[in-house]
Scaffold this active site. Structure first.
Site: not given
Length: 141
Positions: A107, A109-111, A93, A90, A63
């Site tokens: 990708h 994109g605009s949104r 390890s 996963h 993230e």
């Protein structure tokens, strides 16, 4: 495909202070035209109870890379990136050392943006996790 804005690694990493990225010591180490590379230690901060890299730490790394990358694609004075979906498989390890994650924009994109992120054991080069992050670009209030 849009290219990532090129700003200094020092400036990128400065935003990590007093955040989860700072606590986990996630550091951006390279930015290309369409990819980001970051590292994270595998230690007491990122272990699960069995002494292995915690899957949640890997998800946080995925993230983080996608969010950082999306900030380099938009005008932050007008828009903000927010993660809306993440998955992580996963595969292996790691007990100690550090991992290196390579995130590539799939990708832009605009949104919405989609990032593919692969996480490797830095010592062996072995793939330990692969994931995707979908980011929504929302107007700033």
């Amino acid at each position: 495909m849009k290219k990532l804005n090129q700003i200094s690694l020092e400036q990128i990493n400065k935003y990590s202070n007093n955040t989860l990225l700072g606590h986990l010591d996630i550091r951006c180490v390279e930015v290309g035209e369409d990819y980001i590379v970051a590292t994270m230690p595998v230690d007491h901060r990122t272990h699960q109870p069995m002494g292995l890299l915690h899957g949640g730490a890997s998800a946080a790394l995925i993230e983080s890379i996608g969010s950082i990358g999306s900030t380099l694609l938009i005008d932050l004075s007008k828009e903000a990136p927010v993660g809306i979906e993440i998955n992580a498989n996963h595969i292996g390890s790691v007990k100690e050392g550090s991992v290196k994650a390579i995130g590539k924009i799939v990708h832009a994109g605009s949104r919405t943006h989609v990032w593919q992120v692969d996480i490797f054991d830095e010592a062996t080069g072995k793939l330990v996790c692969t994931g995707r992050l979908t980011v929504m670009i929302v107007p700033r209030a």
